[in-house]
Design a protein around this motif. Structure first.
Motif, PDB file in Angstrom:
ATOM      1  N   GLN A 129       2.793  14.785   6.033  1.00  0.00           N
ATOM      2  CA  GLN A 129       3.199  14.491   4.414  1.00  0.00           C
ATOM      3  C   GLN A 129       4.742  14.675   4.377  1.00  0.00           C
ATOM      4  O   GLN A 129       5.310  13.923   3.405  1.00  0.00           O
ATOM      5  CB  GLN A 129       2.466  15.840   3.749  1.00  0.00           C
ATOM      6  CG  GLN A 129       2.417  15.559   2.161  1.00  0.00           C
ATOM      7  CD  GLN A 129       1.712  14.376   1.769  1.00  0.00           C
ATOM      8  OE1 GLN A 129       0.663  13.950   2.317  1.00  0.00           O
ATOM      9  NE2 GLN A 129       2.683  13.304   1.213  1.00  0.00           N
ATOM     10  N   LYS A 130       5.358  15.224   4.971  1.00  0.00           N
ATOM     11  CA  LYS A 130       6.745  15.456   4.966  1.00  0.00           C
ATOM     12  C   LYS A 130       7.504  14.038   5.348  1.00  0.00           C
ATOM     13  O   LYS A 130       8.216  13.573   4.477  1.00  0.00           O
ATOM     14  CB  LYS A 130       7.337  16.539   5.873  1.00  0.00           C
ATOM     15  CG  LYS A 130       8.820  16.468   6.028  1.00  0.00           C
ATOM     16  CD  LYS A 130       9.632  17.624   5.190  1.00  0.00           C
ATOM     17  CE  LYS A 130      11.255  17.618   5.425  1.00  0.00           C
ATOM     18  NZ  LYS A 130      11.829  16.608   5.019  1.00  0.00           N
ATOM     19  N   VAL A 131       6.840  13.448   6.511  1.00  0.00           N
ATOM     20  CA  VAL A 131       7.447  12.187   6.867  1.00  0.00           C
ATOM     21  C   VAL A 131       7.014  11.170   5.775  1.00  0.00           C
ATOM     22  O   VAL A 131       8.065  10.285   5.314  1.00  0.00           O
ATOM     23  CB  VAL A 131       6.930  11.864   8.238  1.00  0.00           C
ATOM     24  CG1 VAL A 131       7.269  10.338   8.565  1.00  0.00           C
ATOM     25  CG2 VAL A 131       7.457  12.534   9.242  1.00  0.00           C
ATOM     26  N   ALA A 132       6.054  11.363   5.073  1.00  0.00           N
ATOM     27  CA  ALA A 132       5.434  10.184   4.061  1.00  0.00           C
ATOM     28  C   ALA A 132       6.369  10.337   2.657  1.00  0.00           C
ATOM     29  O   ALA A 132       6.820   9.526   2.187  1.00  0.00           O
ATOM     30  CB  ALA A 132       3.952  10.446   3.762  1.00  0.00           C
ATOM     31  N   ASN A 133       6.840  11.629   2.551  1.00  0.00           N
ATOM     32  CA  ASN A 133       7.643  11.982   1.258  1.00  0.00           C
ATOM     33  C   ASN A 133       8.972  11.628   1.596  1.00  0.00           C
ATOM     34  O   ASN A 133       9.633  10.889   0.690  1.00  0.00           O
ATOM     35  CB  ASN A 133       7.703  13.429   1.092  1.00  0.00           C
ATOM     36  CG  ASN A 133       6.014  13.910   0.495  1.00  0.00           C
ATOM     37  OD1 ASN A 133       5.280  13.230   0.101  1.00  0.00           O
ATOM     38  ND2 ASN A 133       6.014  15.326   0.554  1.00  0.00           N
ATOM     39  N   ASP A 134       9.518  11.639   2.682  1.00  0.00           N
ATOM     40  CA  ASP A 134      10.985  11.207   2.937  1.00  0.00           C
ATOM     41  C   ASP A 134      10.979   9.651   3.022  1.00  0.00           C
ATOM     42  O   ASP A 134      11.704   8.995   2.420  1.00  0.00           O
ATOM     43  CB  ASP A 134      11.183  11.732   4.523  1.00  0.00           C
ATOM     44  CG  ASP A 134      11.640  13.079   4.369  1.00  0.00           C
ATOM     45  OD1 ASP A 134      11.538  13.758   3.098  1.00  0.00           O
ATOM     46  OD2 ASP A 134      11.680  13.635   5.593  1.00  0.00           O
ATOM     47  N   ILE A 135       9.918   8.985   3.580  1.00  0.00           N
ATOM     48  CA  ILE A 135       9.676   7.660   3.365  1.00  0.00           C
ATOM     49  C   ILE A 135       9.878   7.230   2.185  1.00  0.00           C
ATOM     50  O   ILE A 135      10.402   6.214   1.797  1.00  0.00           O
ATOM     51  CB  ILE A 135       8.680   7.047   4.278  1.00  0.00           C
ATOM     52  CG1 ILE A 135       9.011   7.414   5.904  1.00  0.00           C
ATOM     53  CG2 ILE A 135       8.638   5.474   4.132  1.00  0.00           C
ATOM     54  CD1 ILE A 135       7.957   7.033   6.710  1.00  0.00           C
ATOM     55  N   GLY A 157       5.017   1.894  -0.138  1.00  0.00           N
ATOM     56  CA  GLY A 157       4.911   3.059   0.300  1.00  0.00           C
ATOM     57  C   GLY A 157       3.599   3.729  -0.169  1.00  0.00           C
ATOM     58  O   GLY A 157       3.025   3.038  -0.918  1.00  0.00           O
ATOM     59  N   SER A 158       2.996   4.487   0.512  1.00  0.00           N
ATOM     60  CA  SER A 158       1.793   5.088   0.222  1.00  0.00           C
ATOM     61  C   SER A 158       1.785   6.408   0.913  1.00  0.00           C
ATOM     62  O   SER A 158       2.510   6.938   1.586  1.00  0.00           O
ATOM     63  CB  SER A 158       0.473   4.324   0.649  1.00  0.00           C
ATOM     64  OG  SER A 158       0.754   4.281   2.131  1.00  0.00           O
ATOM     65  N   ASP A 159       0.505   7.196   0.248  1.00  0.00           N
ATOM     66  CA  ASP A 159       0.510   8.497   1.084  1.00  0.00           C
ATOM     67  C   ASP A 159      -0.399   8.219   2.178  1.00  0.00           C
ATOM     68  O   ASP A 159      -1.072   7.328   2.416  1.00  0.00           O
ATOM     69  CB  ASP A 159      -0.375   9.572  -0.100  1.00  0.00           C
ATOM     70  CG  ASP A 159      -1.473   9.073  -0.426  1.00  0.00           C
ATOM     71  OD1 ASP A 159      -2.418   8.826   0.294  1.00  0.00           O
ATOM     72  OD2 ASP A 159      -1.970   9.335  -1.562  1.00  0.00           O
ATOM     73  N   PRO A 160      -0.433   9.167   3.083  1.00  0.00           N
ATOM     74  CA  PRO A 160      -1.266   9.053   4.309  1.00  0.00           C
ATOM     75  C   PRO A 160      -2.776   8.688   4.139  1.00  0.00           C
ATOM     76  O   PRO A 160      -3.178   7.837   4.892  1.00  0.00           O
ATOM     77  CB  PRO A 160      -1.102  10.320   4.946  1.00  0.00           C
ATOM     78  CG  PRO A 160       0.296  10.875   4.567  1.00  0.00           C
ATOM     79  CD  PRO A 160       0.293  10.421   3.032  1.00  0.00           C
ATOM     80  N   LYS A 161      -3.351   9.250   3.198  1.00  0.00           N
ATOM     81  CA  LYS A 161      -4.786   8.866   3.076  1.00  0.00           C
ATOM     82  C   LYS A 161      -4.967   7.436   2.711  1.00  0.00           C
ATOM     83  O   LYS A 161      -5.787   6.785   3.114  1.00  0.00           O
ATOM     84  CB  LYS A 161      -5.245   9.771   1.828  1.00  0.00           C
ATOM     85  CG  LYS A 161      -6.742   9.487   1.562  1.00  0.00           C
ATOM     86  CD  LYS A 161      -7.374  10.516   0.480  1.00  0.00           C
ATOM     87  CE  LYS A 161      -8.785  10.029   0.129  1.00  0.00           C
ATOM     88  NZ  LYS A 161      -9.018   8.739  -0.785  1.00  0.00           N
ATOM     89  N   GLU A 165      -6.817   4.330   4.732  1.00  0.00           N
ATOM     90  CA  GLU A 165      -7.679   3.519   4.213  1.00  0.00           C
ATOM     91  C   GLU A 165      -7.433   1.895   4.236  1.00  0.00           C
ATOM     92  O   GLU A 165      -7.958   1.117   4.586  1.00  0.00           O
ATOM     93  CB  GLU A 165      -7.981   3.762   2.787  1.00  0.00           C
ATOM     94  CG  GLU A 165      -8.759   5.177   2.519  1.00  0.00           C
ATOM     95  CD  GLU A 165      -8.874   5.682   1.043  1.00  0.00           C
ATOM     96  OE1 GLU A 165      -8.302   4.853   0.124  1.00  0.00           O
ATOM     97  OE2 GLU A 165      -9.518   6.627   0.872  1.00  0.00           O
ATOM     98  N   PHE A 166      -5.943   1.658   3.911  1.00  0.00           N
ATOM     99  CA  PHE A 166      -5.494   0.375   4.419  1.00  0.00           C
ATOM    100  C   PHE A 166      -5.656  -0.185   5.708  1.00  0.00           C
ATOM    101  O   PHE A 166      -5.974  -1.405   5.681  1.00  0.00           O
ATOM    102  CB  PHE A 166      -3.981   0.162   3.739  1.00  0.00           C
ATOM    103  CG  PHE A 166      -3.335  -0.959   4.144  1.00  0.00           C
ATOM    104  CD1 PHE A 166      -3.586  -1.986   3.333  1.00  0.00           C
ATOM    105  CD2 PHE A 166      -2.598  -1.200   5.033  1.00  0.00           C
ATOM    106  CE1 PHE A 166      -2.793  -3.275   3.701  1.00  0.00           C
ATOM    107  CE2 PHE A 166      -1.837  -2.262   5.406  1.00  0.00           C
ATOM    108  CZ  PHE A 166      -2.185  -3.382   4.934  1.00  0.00           C
ATOM    109  N   LEU A 167      -5.526   0.962   6.645  1.00  0.00           N
ATOM    110  CA  LEU A 167      -5.526   0.318   8.125  1.00  0.00           C
ATOM    111  C   LEU A 167      -6.949  -0.005   8.485  1.00  0.00           C
ATOM    112  O   LEU A 167      -7.309  -0.977   8.854  1.00  0.00           O
ATOM    113  CB  LEU A 167      -5.021   1.458   8.866  1.00  0.00           C
ATOM    114  CG  LEU A 167      -3.383   1.478   9.029  1.00  0.00           C
ATOM    115  CD1 LEU A 167      -3.219   2.882   9.879  1.00  0.00           C
ATOM    116  CD2 LEU A 167      -2.788   0.447   9.462  1.00  0.00           C
ATOM    117  N   GLN A 168      -7.832   0.919   7.639  1.00  0.00           N
ATOM    118  CA  GLN A 168      -9.282   0.708   8.124  1.00  0.00           C
ATOM    119  C   GLN A 168      -9.623  -0.889   7.471  1.00  0.00           C
ATOM    120  O   GLN A 168     -10.535  -1.691   8.073  1.00  0.00           O
ATOM    121  CB  GLN A 168     -10.391   1.686   7.634  1.00  0.00           C
ATOM    122  CG  GLN A 168     -10.050   2.993   8.303  1.00  0.00           C
ATOM    123  CD  GLN A 168     -10.624   4.147   7.601  1.00  0.00           C
ATOM    124  OE1 GLN A 168     -10.818   4.080   6.522  1.00  0.00           O
ATOM    125  NE2 GLN A 168     -10.689   5.173   8.353  1.00  0.00           N
TER     126      GLN A 168
END
Length: 187
Positions: A129-135, A157-161, A165-168
């Motif tokens: 989450q920290k990496v996602a927030n920084d990005i 940008g997106s959150d990890p969840k 889902e996008f990758l799936q």
């Protein structure tokens, strides 16, 4: 136009050639999807990278190729190559006059390139989450957004969840496209 290329491919004595950045690449798959959807004869010519395919197109060694917006836009603007269709659901903000494949009458080619940041399985959720927030913070910087858009990218940008889902969804879409086109790596 794309319609002109399709008509030419249907009447040509030899197959129309198209370049890609290698066997099994997305550009190879796009070409085979176009070939299949319009029942035309296209000959795949793989290169070791997008730059080499572009050079071959500019030099007249191939008839067509698929390119990223960033690589192709300067040559389209300079009139050295002609953009026939964009392989996304919406027109590019960089080259807005070029229709999408769907608008040009060809369905099934609506993929778009993307970049993501991945971490090893088991990485603690708070670090992810920290990496996602920084990005996310970087992708909200107007200078970064402007530069990315100049290069043909649309930062979202997106959150990890959401990214998971996008990758799936992407994996299912590409599997279906690969199965339909029969693209596989040579033995």
């Amino acid at each position: 136009t794309l319609a002109d290329l399709i008509t030419q491919a249907k009447t040509a004595e030899k197959p129309i050639t198209y370049g890609s950045f290698g066997f099994g690449s997305s550009y190879h798959i796009y070409g085979e999807a176009l070939k299949l959807s319009r029942q035309i004869d296209l000959l795949h010519v793989p290169y070791k990278g997008e730059a080499l395919a572009l050079t071959a197109l500019l030099g007249g060694q191939i008839d067509s190729t698929f390119l990223s917006i960033g690589a192709g836009a300067p040559y389209v603007r300079a009139g050295k190559i002609r953009g026939l269709a964009i392989a996304s659901k919406t027109r590019s903000t960089v080259l807005p006059d070029i229709p999408t494949f769907h608008e040009a009458g060809v369905d099934g080619i609506d993929a778009v390139g993307w970049f993501g940041v991945l971490a090893p399985a088991g990485t603690p959720a708070d670090r992810v989450q920290k990496v996602a927030n920084d990005i996310g913070a970087v992708l909200r910087d107007p200078a970064v957004v402007g530069r990315l858009r100049e290069m043909g990218f649309e930062p979202i940008g997106s959150d990890p969840k959401d990214f998971r889902e996008f990758l799936q969804t992407e994996a299912k879409k590409w599997k279906s496209l690969i199965d339909r086109t029969g693209v596989h790596l040579p033995n």
